[in-house]
Design a protein around this motif. Structure first.
Motif, PDB file in Angstrom:
ATOM      1  N   GLU A  66       0.828  -1.206   0.000  1.00  0.00           N
ATOM      2  CA  GLU A  66       0.000   0.000   0.000  1.00  0.00           C
ATOM      3  C   GLU A  66       0.864   1.258   0.000  1.00  0.00           C
ATOM      4  O   GLU A  66       0.530   2.251  -0.657  1.00  0.00           O
ATOM      5  N   GLN A  67       1.967   1.212   0.720  1.00  0.00           N
ATOM      6  CA  GLN A  67       2.862   2.366   0.746  1.00  0.00           C
ATOM      7  C   GLN A  67       3.527   2.587  -0.606  1.00  0.00           C
ATOM      8  O   GLN A  67       3.727   3.735  -1.034  1.00  0.00           O
TER       9      GLN A  67
ATOM     10  N   VAL B  91       3.793   5.908 -14.120  1.00  0.00           N
ATOM     11  CA  VAL B  91       4.041   5.657 -12.701  1.00  0.00           C
ATOM     12  C   VAL B  91       2.762   5.229 -11.994  1.00  0.00           C
ATOM     13  O   VAL B  91       2.792   4.406 -11.072  1.00  0.00           O
ATOM     14  N   LEU B  92       1.611   5.756 -12.419  1.00  0.00           N
ATOM     15  CA  LEU B  92       0.345   5.300 -11.840  1.00  0.00           C
ATOM     16  C   LEU B  92       0.085   3.841 -12.198  1.00  0.00           C
ATOM     17  O   LEU B  92      -0.378   3.050 -11.357  1.00  0.00           O
ATOM     18  N   ARG B  93       0.400   3.473 -13.423  1.00  0.00           N
ATOM     19  CA  ARG B  93       0.224   2.078 -13.844  1.00  0.00           C
ATOM     20  C   ARG B  93       1.186   1.176 -13.081  1.00  0.00           C
ATOM     21  O   ARG B  93       0.833   0.049 -12.720  1.00  0.00           O
ATOM     22  N   ALA B  94       2.377   1.680 -12.805  1.00  0.00           N
ATOM     23  CA  ALA B  94       3.328   0.906 -12.014  1.00  0.00           C
ATOM     24  C   ALA B  94       2.750   0.607 -10.636  1.00  0.00           C
ATOM     25  O   ALA B  94       2.912  -0.490 -10.102  1.00  0.00           O
ATOM     26  N   GLY B  95       2.081   1.589 -10.044  1.00  0.00           N
ATOM     27  CA  GLY B  95       1.436   1.367  -8.753  1.00  0.00           C
ATOM     28  C   GLY B  95       0.365   0.298  -8.837  1.00  0.00           C
ATOM     29  O   GLY B  95       0.245  -0.551  -7.936  1.00  0.00           O
ATOM     30  N   ASP B  96      -0.429   0.322  -9.905  1.00  0.00           N
ATOM     31  CA  ASP B  96      -1.453  -0.715 -10.098  1.00  0.00           C
ATOM     32  C   ASP B  96      -0.818  -2.099 -10.229  1.00  0.00           C
ATOM     33  O   ASP B  96      -1.341  -3.090  -9.705  1.00  0.00           O
TER      34      ASP B  96
ATOM     35  N   ALA C 151       0.192  -3.304  -6.819  1.00  0.00           N
ATOM     36  CA  ALA C 151      -0.962  -3.696  -6.015  1.00  0.00           C
ATOM     37  C   ALA C 151      -1.506  -5.065  -6.419  1.00  0.00           C
ATOM     38  O   ALA C 151      -1.945  -5.848  -5.565  1.00  0.00           O
ATOM     39  N   ALA C 152      -1.446  -5.367  -7.715  1.00  0.00           N
ATOM     40  CA  ALA C 152      -2.034  -6.609  -8.217  1.00  0.00           C
ATOM     41  C   ALA C 152      -1.003  -7.700  -8.482  1.00  0.00           C
ATOM     42  O   ALA C 152      -1.384  -8.802  -8.892  1.00  0.00           O
TER      43      ALA C 152
ATOM     44  N   ALA D 101       7.931  -2.015 -12.471  1.00  0.00           N
ATOM     45  CA  ALA D 101       7.148  -3.095 -13.069  1.00  0.00           C
ATOM     46  C   ALA D 101       7.990  -4.354 -13.292  1.00  0.00           C
ATOM     47  O   ALA D 101       7.534  -5.477 -13.062  1.00  0.00           O
ATOM     48  N   LEU D 102       9.232  -4.163 -13.723  1.00  0.00           N
ATOM     49  CA  LEU D 102      10.098  -5.314 -13.950  1.00  0.00           C
ATOM     50  C   LEU D 102      10.477  -5.996 -12.637  1.00  0.00           C
ATOM     51  O   LEU D 102      10.685  -7.216 -12.596  1.00  0.00           O
ATOM     52  N   ARG D 103      10.532  -5.233 -11.573  1.00  0.00           N
ATOM     53  CA  ARG D 103      10.798  -5.841 -10.262  1.00  0.00           C
ATOM     54  C   ARG D 103       9.611  -6.691  -9.813  1.00  0.00           C
ATOM     55  O   ARG D 103       9.783  -7.689  -9.109  1.00  0.00           O
ATOM     56  N   VAL D 104       8.404  -6.294 -10.209  1.00  0.00           N
ATOM     57  CA  VAL D 104       7.234  -7.125  -9.923  1.00  0.00           C
ATOM     58  C   VAL D 104       7.332  -8.446 -10.678  1.00  0.00           C
ATOM     59  O   VAL D 104       7.008  -9.509 -10.147  1.00  0.00           O
ATOM     60  N   VAL D 105       7.799  -8.372 -11.923  1.00  0.00           N
ATOM     61  CA  VAL D 105       8.017  -9.598 -12.696  1.00  0.00           C
ATOM     62  C   VAL D 105       8.992 -10.518 -11.965  1.00  0.00           C
ATOM     63  O   VAL D 105       8.761 -11.725 -11.829  1.00  0.00           O
TER      64      VAL D 105
END
Length: 233
Positions: free
Chosen positions: A14-15, A132-137, A140-141, A201-205
């Motif tokens: 969330e942060q 950056v907003l999409r990165a936040g999404d 979150a998901a 985003a790549l770190r989420v991957v």
């Protein structure tokens, strides 16, 4: 203990999302200050950057505390370390917005950009904010497939970055030396802002798949995301 770890992980996520929103807001305001020669708004962006910095410190302290108290291993450890790196990317995004605002403040009451360049930078700002907003999404998901959208958006950002330099190097360019230097710096700020969104985003991957790669490697993203099923498959 496992339940507590998950609660802490959700708070950290969330942060990170909140940091992405703050960074987008900062860049939007910095761009408006730039375009409108708005000194008060530029100063607000510069002052508010401490909010992003404080949120990063809080997030990092929480993650380090979890590492110390629960000593996570394997996937859990990867989640904590990745969160620390994402917070760094988002904090640097805020710094870049602050740089834009500082340039607007430095040139006040004059215009930073000549009319010829304003549409390009307006598009760069919108693209960067959306990224950056999409990165936040995506954070979150835990959306491993969302990274491809940001990679495509980053191609748009890179194209705009190149277009700025094409104009500056064209023999017909009549801007002053100051305009040239300022436009060069600003283009780099916006381009790097987009890069940080892609990095998140790549770190989420990496977080989801356990595979890290150099984003410059052609086809690397496609090779390890095609094996991850989508939720609607």
């Amino acid at each position: 203990m496992r339940s507590l770890f998950q609660e802490e992980l959700e708070l950290i996520s969330e942060q990170l999302v909140e940091m992405s929103r703050l960074a987008a807001t900062a860049l939007d305001r910095a761009t408006r200050a730039l375009m409108d020669a708005d000194l008060a708004l530029a100063q607000q962006v510069i002052s508010d950057d401490q909010l992003i910095d404080a949120l990063r410190r809080e997030l990092d302290n929480r993650a380090i505390d979890v590492l110390a108290r629960q000593q996570p291993v394997a996937t859990d450890l990867r989640q904590m370390v990745t969160a620390l790196r994402m917070s760094s990317d988002l904090e640097r995004s805020g710094d870049l917005a602050r740089h834009v605002a500082k340039l607007a403040r430095l040139r006040y009451p004059g215009a930073v950009l000549p009319e010829q360049l304003r549409p390009i930078f307006a598009e760069m700002a919108v693209t960067a904010e959306q990224m950056v907003l999409r990165a936040g999404d995506i954070v979150a998901a835990n959306d491993v497939h969302g990274a491809s959208e940001l990679i495509q958006a980053d191609e748009t950002m890179d194209r705009l970055h190149r277009e700025v330099f094409r104009i500056l190097l064209d023999p017909s360019w009549t801007g002053s030396t100051q305009h040239t230097v300022d436009a060069t710096l600003l283009s780099r700020y916006y381009e790097r802002f987009g890069d940080h969104a892609v990095s998140v985003a790549l770190r989420v991957v990496f977080l989801v798949t356990g595979v890290w790669h150099d984003e410059q490697m052609p086809g690397a993203y496609e090779r390890f995301t095609t094996s991850v099923p989508r939720e609607d498959d």
